[in-house]
Motif scaffolding. Structure first.
Motif, PDB file in Angstrom:
ATOM      1  N   ASP A   1       0.805  -1.226   0.000  1.00 41.16           N
ATOM      2  CA  ASP A   1       0.000   0.000   0.000  1.00 41.16           C
ATOM      3  C   ASP A   1       0.836   1.274   0.000  1.00 41.16           C
ATOM      4  O   ASP A   1       0.283   2.377   0.090  1.00 41.16           O
TER       5      ASP A   1
ATOM      6  N   TRP B   1       0.932   5.453   9.472  1.00 35.94           N
ATOM      7  CA  TRP B   1      -0.433   4.927   9.414  1.00 35.94           C
ATOM      8  C   TRP B   1      -0.426   3.430   9.696  1.00 35.94           C
ATOM      9  O   TRP B   1       0.543   2.739   9.422  1.00 35.94           O
ATOM     10  N   LYS B   2      -1.521   2.960  10.254  1.00 34.93           N
ATOM     11  CA  LYS B   2      -1.650   1.534  10.559  1.00 34.93           C
ATOM     12  C   LYS B   2      -2.060   0.790   9.295  1.00 34.93           C
ATOM     13  O   LYS B   2      -3.121   1.047   8.725  1.00 34.93           O
ATOM     14  N   PRO B   3      -1.237  -0.130   8.830  1.00 35.11           N
ATOM     15  CA  PRO B   3      -1.573  -0.846   7.585  1.00 35.11           C
ATOM     16  C   PRO B   3      -2.727  -1.812   7.784  1.00 35.11           C
ATOM     17  O   PRO B   3      -2.887  -2.407   8.848  1.00 35.11           O
ATOM     18  N   GLN B   4      -3.534  -1.936   6.739  1.00 40.41           N
ATOM     19  CA  GLN B   4      -4.653  -2.870   6.776  1.00 40.41           C
ATOM     20  C   GLN B   4      -4.254  -4.246   6.270  1.00 40.41           C
ATOM     21  O   GLN B   4      -4.960  -5.230   6.484  1.00 40.41           O
ATOM     22  N   ARG B   5      -3.104  -4.289   5.571  1.00 38.71           N
ATOM     23  CA  ARG B   5      -2.609  -5.564   5.055  1.00 38.71           C
ATOM     24  C   ARG B   5      -1.198  -5.813   5.590  1.00 38.71           C
ATOM     25  O   ARG B   5      -0.474  -4.879   5.904  1.00 38.71           O
TER      26      ARG B   5
ATOM     27  N   TRP C   1      -2.557   4.056  17.187  1.00 36.94           N
ATOM     28  CA  TRP C   1      -1.578   3.235  16.465  1.00 36.94           C
ATOM     29  C   TRP C   1      -0.302   3.114  17.299  1.00 36.94           C
ATOM     30  O   TRP C   1       0.308   2.051  17.353  1.00 36.94           O
TER      31      TRP C   1
END
Length: 374
Positions: A143, A177-181, A348
């Motif tokens: 991402d 940012w906190k990754p979603q993957r 986070w």
């Protein structure tokens, strides 16, 4: 477990990260036996960094950037040529580094994005377990957004990043940012930024001044023009210049300070907004304290363009090509969004301790791997 750090000395952020990791290791009963910092003629390691370690801190010549005459832009062509000319010196640096590794016998070598550290890991793959940490490794995440246009600068950025983490058993990417993957490679981890305890303890307030940090002193002229054209605003600026007094009042509304860690955090806590070249760590600290940031990436430094792009998407503030009053006005309009971003960022941040504990238990054992010359 015994750790040796190799720290890139070009940016303050890598030094800050090393300080935070050192504190976390000591907290869990680990030992930092030595720190090696990649030095250059452009930067001198600050006293607060040298004082942060009870172990020996060594300086070694390491590849670094070449700036233009105005000390603003990075000249990539000159950087490559200059570092090639210094190749014999860097070979001696590798020999020095290997000597210190032999003396201190670490179980793990943790590289904070220093090219010499990556080259050492390739030349001496069995000296210890190698680990790498830095926000640049987020480029491996699916991402991540690369700045456009990319071209040769993007290629060189990716090549440099790959070299710094050569032979690493674990690669830790720091993200705003906190990754979603998850990362594609299970040995690639994503952590929140490493916020210093001093910043964590700070109580933010909203003062009537803008805080500036410029990594290259050539940007001082832009800051001077901004203050002169807007006498109604007050600017407190920090820079690396050694040839001027520690506190330098250039205009009634503009003061330059030599880098001072404690004073900088105090000013960041109190400022109305933060203006900076796009260094990752100070942007993270501003987000933690809920401060909006105007980011002006260092010209010719692709990594900073990526930092600014990533930070803008994370809600840190705005990106510009210069320090200008009109951009400050637009920045101040984003106060509500920035506050929301600060809340998400704080949440986070809370995951760091658990991530660090999981990391410690997953480090490959160096037993049977290390080969030293007695």
């Amino acid at each position: 477990m015994r750790f040796l750090f190799i720290v890139q000395g070009e940016g303050r952020g890598h030094m800050t990260q090393a300080m935070v990791i050192s504190d976390l290791l000591h907290k869990h009963g680990m030992e930092v036996v030595a720190v090696v910092i990649g030095a250059s003629g452009r930067r001198t390691p600050p006293d607060y960094f040298l004082d942060a370690f009870s172990c020996p801190v060594y300086r070694v010549q390491s590849p670094n950037f070449v700036a233009d005459k105005e000390q603003k832009a990075i000249k990539m062509g000159a950087t490559v040529l200059e570092n090639l000319k210094k190749l014999p010196r860097f070979i001696r640096s590798l020999q020095q580094l290997d000597h210190w590794v032999q003396v201190h016998r670490p179980d793990c070598i943790l590289n904070f994005y220093d090219m010499l550290g990556g080259i050492y890991a390739m030349c001496y793959p069995f000296r210890a377990t190698y680990l790498a940490i830095g926000h640049q490794y987020l480029m491996f995440h699916p991402d991540f957004t690369f700045a456009k246009p990319g071209g040769l600068q993007k290629v060189l950025f990716k090549l440099n990043t790959a070299i710094t983490c050569a032979n690493a058993s674990k690669i830790i990417a720091l993200s705003l940012w906190k990754p979603q993957r998850a990362m594609k490679n299970e040995n690639h981890l994503v952590w929140p930024p490493l916020i210093r305890e001093r910043v964590r303890r700070a109580e933010p307030s909203t003062g009537d001044f803008f805080l500036v940090y410029i990594v290259n002193s050539g940007y001082a002229e832009e800051i001077y023009r901004l203050a002169k054209n807007r006498p109604q605003i007050t600017i407190e600026a920090f820079w690396d210049a050694q040839q001027v007094p520690a506190r330098y009042l250039t205009l009634p509304n503009l003061t330059f300070h030599r880098i001072d860690d404690e004073r900088f955090v105090e000013k960041l806590r109190q400022c109305k907004a933060y203006l900076s070249t796009a260094g990752f760590e100070s942007i993270a600290e501003a987000m933690f304290l809920g401060k909006k940031t105007l980011m002006v990436p260092v010209k010719g430094q692709y990594e900073q363009r990526c930092n600014a792009c990533d930070a803008e998407q994370a809600g840190a503030g705005r990106t510009a090509d210069r320090f200008a009053a009109e951009m400050l006005e637009k920045l101040l309009e984003e106060e509500k969004n920035c506050t929301a971003s600060a809340t998400a960022f704080s949440d986070w941040q809370q995951s760091l301790d658990a991530a660090f504990l999981a990391f410690l238990t997953s480090i490959p054992s160096p037993i049977g791997k290390r080969i030293l010359v007695d």
